[in-house]
Each structure stands twice: as C-alpha cells, then as structure tokens.
Design a protein around this motif. Structure first.
Motif, PDB file in Angstrom:
ATOM      1  N   HIS A  86       0.808  -1.225   0.000  1.00 18.54           N
ATOM      2  CA  HIS A  86       0.000   0.000   0.000  1.00 18.54           C
ATOM      3  C   HIS A  86       0.840   1.274   0.000  1.00 18.54           C
ATOM      4  CE1 HIS A  86      -3.283   2.772   0.987  1.00 18.54           C
ATOM      5  NE2 HIS A  86      -2.389   3.351   1.778  1.00 18.54           N
ATOM      6  N   SER A  87       1.794   1.372   0.931  1.00 15.75           N
ATOM      7  CA  SER A  87       2.519   2.647   1.053  1.00 15.75           C
ATOM      8  C   SER A  87       3.331   2.945  -0.193  1.00 15.75           C
ATOM      9  CB  SER A  87       3.428   2.631   2.290  1.00 15.75           C
ATOM     10  OG  SER A  87       4.345   1.557   2.227  1.00 15.75           O
ATOM     11  N   HIS A 121       2.510   1.804  -3.206  1.00 11.22           N
ATOM     12  CA  HIS A 121       1.522   2.026  -4.264  1.00 11.22           C
ATOM     13  C   HIS A 121       1.084   3.489  -4.265  1.00 11.22           C
ATOM     14  CE1 HIS A 121      -2.157   1.502  -6.651  1.00 11.22           C
ATOM     15  NE2 HIS A 121      -1.644   0.356  -7.045  1.00 11.22           N
ATOM     16  N   GLU A 128      -2.577  -3.149  -5.758  1.00 14.66           N
ATOM     17  CA  GLU A 128      -2.229  -2.937  -4.354  1.00 14.66           C
ATOM     18  C   GLU A 128      -2.501  -4.226  -3.596  1.00 14.66           C
ATOM     19  OE1 GLU A 128      -4.151  -0.398  -0.795  1.00 14.66           O
ATOM     20  OE2 GLU A 128      -3.555   0.782  -2.557  1.00 14.66           O
ATOM     21  N   ALA A 176      -6.447   0.149   6.224  1.00 13.65           N
ATOM     22  CA  ALA A 176      -6.140   1.184   5.242  1.00 13.65           C
ATOM     23  C   ALA A 176      -5.329   2.277   5.925  1.00 13.65           C
ATOM     24  CB  ALA A 176      -7.418   1.770   4.648  1.00 13.65           C
ATOM     25  N   SER A 198       5.110   6.132   4.893  1.00 16.86           N
ATOM     26  CA  SER A 198       3.649   6.056   4.884  1.00 16.86           C
ATOM     27  C   SER A 198       2.993   7.297   5.457  1.00 16.86           C
ATOM     28  CB  SER A 198       3.178   4.834   5.694  1.00 16.86           C
ATOM     29  OG  SER A 198       3.719   3.637   5.178  1.00 16.86           O
TER      30      SER A 198
END
Length: 301
Positions: free
Chosen positions: A99-100, A102, A126, A216, A237
C-alpha cells in the motif's frame, strides 16, 4: 505439414507452374516436387491437377490455400507481436505493490515508464506482501515491490532502501509527547507484514496499547489526525500535514524495501525495463527516509 511446406504450396499455387515456383523459391524442381508430395501424403489428398504444362488447384487445394494463407499471416503477426514485446513496445506488465509504495512511489514510476514505453499496459495491484510473493511464484505477477528479505524461498530479492518505523501522533494533540506506552494505537491488522515488523520492533521496548486495527493507512492517519489515537508506521507512509513523528529508538527500527521477482519464470522485456527503472530511481535512496525521519524528530522537539 509445416510452415515451410505451406509457403512452398502457396508459391506453386501462385505460379501455377512447378518450374517457375522452384526458381522463385531458390530450389531445384525435383526438391520442390518432393516437398509437395510430402504435403499431399500428410493430408491424404491431391492438391494440384496437371493442366497442360502447368498446375491447377483441386478442390482440396483451393480449400488449403485459404487456410494456408490465414495460418502464415497469423504466424507473421505472432512473430511481429513477439518482436514488439521483446523490444518492450507492447504487452502487459503485471505489478504487485504494498500500500505505502503504491500510494507514494508507483505514480511517478509508472508515469516515467509509460513515457518511454507507451505501448505497454501496466496492471499495478495494491496487495499485501504475502499475496505479492504468492502471485510471483504462481506466475500471476511479473514483479513485486515489497520487503527484504522475502518470506518465500526461491524469489529474487533486490534490497532498495531502508525506512524507519516511527510513532505518529497528531501535531499539538493530546498524545503529542506522551509516553509511548500510554498512547492508544490504531495499527494495521496482523496479516500485513508491516504490522508483524511493528510488533517485533516494539517487543522489549513497551507493550503497545492497541485499541483499533484498520486495514487502510489513509484511514489510520485520519484517526490519528482526529487526536483519538496514535499509530506506528513506516516513515514513508506518513503523508500530509498535522502529524508528528517520533523515533521509537536510537537507532530506530527499520523495514527494508525490495524489488521481488521469480527467477524461474521468464522475464519479459517490459519487466526487465521496469526493473532497470526501479533500480535507477530507488536503489540510491538507502538511508534517505531515515535521515528525513531524524530531521522531523529533531524539528518537533
């Protein structure tokens, strides 16, 4: 029946004469006649009737001519498509990204890659690190951006850079500067590799007071900005204003970003080109996030 035989068959059909077709093919008439006989034997039929000194297609020959033309055209198209793909001019690049990365790395990397490879379609997903590694091993992904060391044996892993794990609170909020063990935390769930790294990093430092698990990062940061909780995340992040980052220790615990791939699977030209871009843009960032985190920590005191 093979491509070469079909090519010779079409030349005979076009010339309507064995000798002229042989000359156009650079073969002796006897050699061409041998190839034609082999093709007719493999099909179990006669493809040409003698018409005086020339040759005329039979009904089977007319039928084969249409198929042979389509087959050879498709083969030529396949060769052209493969050649384009090997020059990274076409095809699809399948990426799995945590995630971070992406959110913060992929936009710039993909934009630069598409600028130099406009014919490539990029499918960037992701995913959590465990699923990225499984996708690489199963052939569902070409490359992954996750962590070093890889959790699955058999994966190629290039360490790119390190980033600190930091304690995050709302700037000027209730928990800013509070003892870490007193701060209620919202953390990623256990299925995330980052959460497992956080648990390992905090072990022996303090017992975290986890009051929420949220899958999230954007939602976690929104909760932190509300002042209700703090969190522990990687320094990369933590995006946007209104947040204070503190070092967990000196030196701070880190996580290592990595480019992952499966050496047992063929790497397309697009995958090789994207790998080169990642190496050029990210492998020189080792320590950058650590230095940035230290600056923010000093400035917040």
């Amino acid at each position: 029946m093979d491509f070469h035989q079909l090519q010779l068959f079409l030349r005979i059909a076009e010339a309507g004469h064995l000798g002229r077709a042989a000359a156009a093919s650079g073969l002796a008439p006897a050699t061409l006649s041998h190839h034609l006989a082999a093709l007719e034997r493999s099909l179990g039929t006669v493809l040409f009737d003698r018409a005086g000194r020339g040759l005329r297609l039979t009904e089977a020959g007319h039928l084969l001519r249409g198929f042979a033309t389509r087959i050879l055209n498709e083969a030529a198209a396949a060769r052209a498509a493969i050649a384009e793909q090997e020059r990274a001019e076409s095809g699809t690049l399948r990426l799995g990204v945590i995630h971070s990365f992406h959110a913060n790395l992929m936009p710039g990397l993909v934009a630069e890659f598409l600028g130099s490879h406009p014919g490539i379609r990029v499918d960037a997903r992701e995913m959590i690190a465990r699923d990225i590694e499984a996708g690489l091993l199963e052939g569902e992904l070409d490359l992954g951006l996750a962590f070093s060391p890889a959790g699955e044996p058999g994966l190629g892993c290039l360490r790119l850079f390190d980033e600190a794990l930091v304690l995050v609170t709302a700037e000027g909020g209730r928990w800013a500067g509070a003892p870490p063990e007193e701060i209620p935390l919202a953390l990623l769930p256990q299925r995330f590799a980052t959460r497992r790294m956080i648990d390992a990093a905090l072990a022996g430092r303090w017992v975290p007071k986890v009051v929420a698990e949220v899958d999230a990062i954007g939602s976690i940061l929104a909760l932190v900005r509300s002042g209700a909780v703090g969190t522990v995340l990687s320094s990369r992040s933590v995006v946007g204003g209104g947040l204070d980052c503190r070092a967990i220790g000196d030196p701070p615990p880190i996580r290592s970003a990595a480019l992952l791939w499966c050496p047992q699977r063929y790497q397309s030209a697009a995958a090789r080109a994207f790998s080169a871009l990642v190496r050029a843009r990210l492998s020189d960032r080792a320590g950058h996030s650590l230095r940035a985190m230290v600056r923010r920590t000093v400035n917040s005191r």
